[in-house]
Structures are given as structure tokens and as C-alpha cells.
Write an enzyme that holds these catalytic residues in place. Structure first.
Site, PDB file in Angstrom:
ATOM      1  N   ARG A  62     -14.686  24.952  52.899  1.00 24.93           N
ATOM      2  CA  ARG A  62     -15.110  25.418  54.226  1.00 24.93           C
ATOM      3  C   ARG A  62     -16.532  24.981  54.513  1.00 24.93           C
ATOM      4  O   ARG A  62     -17.226  24.451  53.651  1.00 24.93           O
ATOM      5  CB  ARG A  62     -15.020  26.948  54.309  1.00 24.93           C
ATOM      6  CG  ARG A  62     -15.875  27.652  53.274  1.00 24.93           C
ATOM      7  CD  ARG A  62     -15.656  29.165  53.282  1.00 24.93           C
ATOM      8  NE  ARG A  62     -14.266  29.492  53.051  1.00 24.93           N
ATOM      9  CZ  ARG A  62     -13.714  29.551  51.844  1.00 24.93           C
ATOM     10  NH1 ARG A  62     -14.442  29.298  50.759  1.00 24.93           N
ATOM     11  NH2 ARG A  62     -12.453  29.860  51.698  1.00 24.93           N
ATOM     12  N   ILE A  91     -20.086  23.566  55.302  1.00 30.33           N
ATOM     13  CA  ILE A  91     -20.765  22.297  55.072  1.00 30.33           C
ATOM     14  C   ILE A  91     -19.959  21.410  54.129  1.00 30.33           C
ATOM     15  O   ILE A  91     -19.852  20.197  54.342  1.00 30.33           O
ATOM     16  CB  ILE A  91     -22.187  22.547  54.520  1.00 30.33           C
ATOM     17  CG1 ILE A  91     -23.060  23.186  55.606  1.00 30.33           C
ATOM     18  CG2 ILE A  91     -22.821  21.246  54.024  1.00 30.33           C
ATOM     19  CD1 ILE A  91     -24.428  23.633  55.113  1.00 30.33           C
ATOM     20  N   ASP A 129     -13.225  26.585  38.798  1.00 22.76           N
ATOM     21  CA  ASP A 129     -14.462  27.369  38.847  1.00 22.76           C
ATOM     22  C   ASP A 129     -15.526  26.600  38.078  1.00 22.76           C
ATOM     23  O   ASP A 129     -15.428  26.445  36.852  1.00 22.76           O
ATOM     24  CB  ASP A 129     -14.220  28.742  38.223  1.00 22.76           C
ATOM     25  CG  ASP A 129     -15.469  29.616  38.232  1.00 22.76           C
ATOM     26  OD1 ASP A 129     -16.562  29.125  38.572  1.00 22.76           O
ATOM     27  OD2 ASP A 129     -15.353  30.803  37.855  1.00 22.76           O
ATOM     28  N   ASN A 169     -22.333  20.618  46.328  1.00 24.41           N
ATOM     29  CA  ASN A 169     -22.505  21.469  47.497  1.00 24.41           C
ATOM     30  C   ASN A 169     -22.230  22.947  47.206  1.00 24.41           C
ATOM     31  O   ASN A 169     -22.729  23.813  47.924  1.00 24.41           O
ATOM     32  CB  ASN A 169     -21.577  20.995  48.616  1.00 24.41           C
ATOM     33  CG  ASN A 169     -21.511  21.983  49.754  1.00 24.41           C
ATOM     34  OD1 ASN A 169     -22.449  22.122  50.527  1.00 24.41           O
ATOM     35  ND2 ASN A 169     -20.396  22.702  49.870  1.00 24.41           N
ATOM     36  N   GLY A 183     -22.246  26.687  46.403  1.00 20.88           N
ATOM     37  CA  GLY A 183     -23.364  27.619  46.309  1.00 20.88           C
ATOM     38  C   GLY A 183     -22.987  28.992  46.837  1.00 20.88           C
ATOM     39  O   GLY A 183     -22.060  29.129  47.643  1.00 20.88           O
ATOM     40  N   ASN A 194     -38.050  32.398  50.876  1.00 14.79           N
ATOM     41  CA  ASN A 194     -37.567  33.315  51.899  1.00 14.79           C
ATOM     42  C   ASN A 194     -37.501  34.721  51.314  1.00 14.79           C
ATOM     43  O   ASN A 194     -36.968  34.917  50.215  1.00 14.79           O
ATOM     44  CB  ASN A 194     -36.179  32.883  52.393  1.00 14.79           C
ATOM     45  CG  ASN A 194     -35.818  33.515  53.717  1.00 14.79           C
ATOM     46  OD1 ASN A 194     -36.682  33.998  54.453  1.00 14.79           O
ATOM     47  ND2 ASN A 194     -34.543  33.518  54.037  1.00 14.79           N
ATOM     48  N   TYR A 240     -31.936  32.866  45.214  1.00 14.48           N
ATOM     49  CA  TYR A 240     -31.423  31.695  45.937  1.00 14.48           C
ATOM     50  C   TYR A 240     -32.485  30.605  46.043  1.00 14.48           C
ATOM     51  O   TYR A 240     -32.211  29.415  45.793  1.00 14.48           O
ATOM     52  CB  TYR A 240     -30.974  32.136  47.328  1.00 14.48           C
ATOM     53  CG  TYR A 240     -30.342  31.042  48.156  1.00 14.48           C
ATOM     54  CD1 TYR A 240     -29.029  30.637  47.930  1.00 14.48           C
ATOM     55  CD2 TYR A 240     -31.058  30.427  49.187  1.00 14.48           C
ATOM     56  CE1 TYR A 240     -28.447  29.641  48.705  1.00 14.48           C
ATOM     57  CE2 TYR A 240     -30.484  29.432  49.959  1.00 14.48           C
ATOM     58  CZ  TYR A 240     -29.176  29.042  49.719  1.00 14.48           C
ATOM     59  OH  TYR A 240     -28.611  28.059  50.483  1.00 14.48           O
ATOM     60  N   LYS A 261     -32.341  26.769  44.559  1.00 13.51           N
ATOM     61  CA  LYS A 261     -32.381  25.595  45.432  1.00 13.51           C
ATOM     62  C   LYS A 261     -33.611  24.731  45.166  1.00 13.51           C
ATOM     63  O   LYS A 261     -33.556  23.501  45.335  1.00 13.51           O
ATOM     64  CB  LYS A 261     -32.311  26.026  46.897  1.00 13.51           C
ATOM     65  CG  LYS A 261     -30.954  26.632  47.280  1.00 13.51           C
ATOM     66  CD  LYS A 261     -29.810  25.652  47.013  1.00 13.51           C
ATOM     67  CE  LYS A 261     -28.473  26.156  47.496  1.00 13.51           C
ATOM     68  NZ  LYS A 261     -27.368  25.179  47.288  1.00 13.51           N
ATOM     69  N   THR A 279     -22.667  28.175  60.661  1.00 18.82           N
ATOM     70  CA  THR A 279     -21.492  28.339  59.814  1.00 18.82           C
ATOM     71  C   THR A 279     -20.987  29.774  59.959  1.00 18.82           C
ATOM     72  O   THR A 279     -21.593  30.595  60.654  1.00 18.82           O
ATOM     73  CB  THR A 279     -21.826  28.071  58.336  1.00 18.82           C
ATOM     74  OG1 THR A 279     -22.789  29.048  57.889  1.00 18.82           O
ATOM     75  CG2 THR A 279     -22.402  26.673  58.139  1.00 18.82           C
TER      76      THR A 279
END
Length: 425
Positions: A198, A200, A242, A269, A271, A326, A332, A336, A366
Site C-alpha cells: 500500500r 508509497i 516478515d 521501503n 516501515g 520530530n 522513528y 530514519k 497517504t
């Protein structure tokens, strides 16, 4: 402007002119819309057209689709005045969704490190001044890498780079092989995309499939029918694994070797998020994010490099959070930022036989962002130079550029797909 850059501008519909004697060239391409042709992501259109302009002089009532300035020959601070001389008369005539590209040299080996570094501040600031979907980029071309800039300049001038602005792209020496089919540059190649069920990931699978690759779409077993639907739509194959499982790297590498004889493009990709301020975050929430977003990539690379064919491409999906941080996302953002570190190390390991780069998406529309509260979502959309959110296809087109056979000189880069977010560098 001479050499490959000039040929790309000319192919996009513009003539090439010289902005100043002594090797610094400028060109304006594509009267009325951005050079490069095609439809931009998110409905933002760009169409190539004729017309040309040399540096200096009045705009003459025309609107210019692209302004390109070759600043590789600027060898003193005094010569930075040539930026103003070229851009000032024409920048207000840049068409909607227009493009600005400045070509420079890596500051480390330049005759004037200060002058070449100044180009970065100029380009980022100009990107924030432009309106109506226009973008600005700096491309640093290493000595001897002039023949490797074609795919990058073409991408940055096209509508496919609609949500990329204020970026610095470095290009090094490389042997560049033009694809046999420009419309399907990845024809005959195999691409692995993780987290492909799904969002991105699905968009990346679609664009790589469009470009001719057989896409192995990978996601967790629970993705079931959704992953199978994406794989079927792109003419690829589904792989339910997985990536955090102990045997996942060996299993995935084995599948690629046995069924496809190896892999040409790897896109990390997959995440997850488990957002909470650090003082309230549980060990399980920390571990889950670091495991999926970073540790699994590192383990997978250890096996996938054995089956990565010559000229292979590895692309890690980072995030603007990994660049700027953030609140509520220490796990996270750490993961990243770690992806960027993986790519930097891998680009050195693959030098001469492949490339490794990262894309760092900003606010992308998204299902996850659709569930955000109204005010934070509105702020996320507006806090960038193009004043809107991006689409998954914006990230996918950037990945496709990095995966392109002619992008062999592009390695070790982190390209933000964020509309030049006001957050971060």
C-alpha cells in the site's frame, strides 16, 4: 552551456546560450512551461516548448519553463555576481511549475570553496522565493563527471520532480550506459520493493513496473490480498515475508537467486511508527520501530549484496523526520536517520559496481496522514515552498530516477521529497 547538460536542455525543447565569457553558461528552455515534457505528479502539468534565451537582458514578455545556469566555472567570490546577472532579469518570468537548475562543483576540490558553497545558499533561498509550483535545485558535478549528468538534469527539469525542491545532488564519475528503450529503462531488470502492499511502496512498485522492471513486491504475510493485487497490477510477483524474522534475509536472497538469477534494484521501503514522547514510550515501542525500519534493512543488505548484480541500485526510504527530528518520534527519527547512515556506508562499499541513495519524504498524502487531526495535517501540507502535500507517486518517481541505468554517477545522496519543507536542512 556545453556538453551533456546542453544536449539535455536542447532535447527538452530549448536552445542553449552562453551567459558570460569564460566558461559559465546559462540557458532558458521551454517557453511557457517546464522543460522535460509530460504530466507532473498530483495533476501539476509541464510541457516542453521552443524558445531560447542567453544570459542578461530583459525577459521580453516571455515566460520561461526552465532556467539553467552552469556555475562550475565560478572560481572566485567576485564572479558570484554572474548569478544575479543571469537570473534577475528573467526569474519573474518563470512559468507556473517552472524549473531552476544550477550546475556547480563539489566545494572540496573547487578553486574557490567559498564561491561554490555559496551556490547552495543561493539555490535554497531562490527555491523559497519561487511560487506557483516552481522548484530550484543545485547539481554538484565532479571533475570528469560531465557525461553522467543527463538523467539527473532530465529528471529535475521534468514534471516528475514536482515535489523535489531546494536539493543538492552530487554526481561523481561513472560509466553511463544509455538504456535501449527510453520509455522502459529498466526493461529486463528485477526490482525488490519492501512494504509494497500500500501507500508509497505500492506507488514505487507501479512506477518501476512502468519502467520495465519485474517487481518482486514484498510485505508481511498479513498483507495477503492487498499485496497480491499490487503485484498483479504491475505484472510482478508477490513475496509474503516478515523482514524481521531471523531467516528472512536468507529466504529473500535465496528466492531472488533461484527465481530471477539475482536482483538489480532494491528499495527498502518497509516501515512502521509507534509514536509517543520518550518519557512515555515503552521498550517494546522503541524496539519494534528500530527493528523494522533499520535493523532489518541492515541484515537484509548483508545477504542481498550477494545477489545484487553489477550496476545494481539500492534505495533506502528515510524521512524528513530523520533529517530534522520530530517531537513524539524519537524512535522513528532515530531509525530514519540510521537509514541515511546505512546508505552512506553502502555507497562506499558499492563504489564502482553499484549505487546507494536515500529518499526522505515529507508530508505525503497517504492513509496514515489522512487519519491525522485536521490542524496538524494542514500545517504539514503548508510548511513547504510549494504549499501543498506530496503524493506517493512523487516519492516513486524520485526512486525511479535513482534506479535509472544512466544514474550511475548518483550515489551517497539523500534527496528530500518534501516540497522544500521548512523543517530540516
Amino acid at each position: 552551456m556545453r556538453g551533456p547538460g546542453g544536449r539535455v536542455i536542447a532535447a527538452a525543447g530549448g536552445r542553449v546560450g552562453e551567459a558570460a565569457p569564460g566558461g559559465v553558461g546559462g540557458a532558458a528552455a521551454g517557453e511557457g512551461a517546464a522543460a522535460g515534457g509530460g504530466e507532473a505528479a498530483g495533476g501539476r502539468t509541464a510541457a516542453g516548448g521552443g524558445g531560447a534565451r542567453t544570459g542578461g537582458g530583459a525577459a521580453g514578455g516571455r515566460s520561461w519553463g526552465a532556467l539553467v545556469f552552469d556555475a562550475t566555472g565560478i572560481d572566485s567570490v567576485g564572479r558570484l555576481r554572474e548569478l544575479h546577472a543571469f537570473f534577475q532579469p528573467v526569474v519573474r518570468s518563470l512559468a507556473p511549475c517552472g524549473r531552476v537548475v544550477v550546475l556547480g562543483s563539489p566545494p572540496e576540490g573547487a578553486a574557490s570553496r567559498a564561491a561554490q558553497r555559496a551556490l547552495e545558499g543561493f539555490t535554497r533561498s531562490l527555491g523559497k522565493e519561487l511560487r506557483r509550483g516552481a522548484t530550484a535545485q543545485l547539481v554538484q558535478v565532479a571533475e570528469g563527471a560531465e557525461g553522467a549528468i543527463g538523467s539527473t538534469v532530465e529528471f529535475l527539469l521534468s514534471g516528475r520532480s514536482a515535489y523535489v525542491s531546494g536539493q543538492v545532488v552530487r554526481i561523481g564519475r561513472a560509466e553511463v550506459a544509455a538504456p535501449a528503450d527510453r520509455e522502459r529503462p529498466l526493461d529486463g531488470q528485477v526490482a525488490l520493493v519492501t512494504g509494497a502492499a500500500r501507500g508509497i511502496g505500492a506507488a514505487i512498485a507501479e512506477v518501476l513496473g512502468r519502467d520495465g522492471a519485474h517487481v518482486v513486491c514484498l510485505d508481511v504475510p498479513a498483507s495477503g490480498a492487498a499485496l497480491a493485487e499490487v503485484a498483479g497490477r504491475v505484472g510482478g510477483s508477490a513475496c509474503h515475508v516478515d523482514i524481521t524474522a531471523p531467516d528472512a534475509p536468507h529466504k529473500i536472497a535465496g528466492l531472488l537467486a533461484e527465481r530471477h538469477g539475482g536482483v538489480d534494484v532494491v528499495v527498502h521501503n518497509a516501515g512502521i511508527t509507534r509514536d509517543r514522547t520518550l518519557g512515555r514510550m515503552t521498550p517494546d515501542e522503541w524496539d519494534a520501530v528500530l527493528s523494522v525500519n533499520l535493523a532489518a534493512q541492515e541484515r537484509l543488505n548483508g545477504e542481498l549484496l550477494r545477489v545484487l548484480r553489477g550496476g545494481g541500485r539500492v534505495v533506502g526510504v528515510s524521512s524528513i523526520g530523520g533529517v530534522a527530528g520530530n517531537a513524539g518520534q524519537t524512535n522513528y527519527a532515530a531509525s530514519k536517520a540510521g537509514v541515511i547512515g546505512l546508505v552512506e556506508a553502502l555507497s562506499e562499499e558499492l563504489r564502482g559496481r553499484g549505487t546507494a541513495n536515500a529518499v526522505a519524504p515529507g508530508f505525503i498524502e497517504t492513509a496514515m496522514t489522512a487519519a491525522m487531526p485536521l490542524l496538524p495535517a494542514l500545517v504539514g501540507r503548508r510548511l513547504n515552498s510549494v504549499a501543498q502535500g506530496g503524493l506517493p507517486v512523487d516519492v516513486a518517481e524520485t526512486v525511479a530516477w535513482l534506479a535509472h541505468p544512466a544514474s550511475a554517477g548518483v550515489t551517497g545522496n539523500v534527496v528530500r521529497v518534501c516540497g522544500q519543507s521548512l523543517l530540516g536542512a
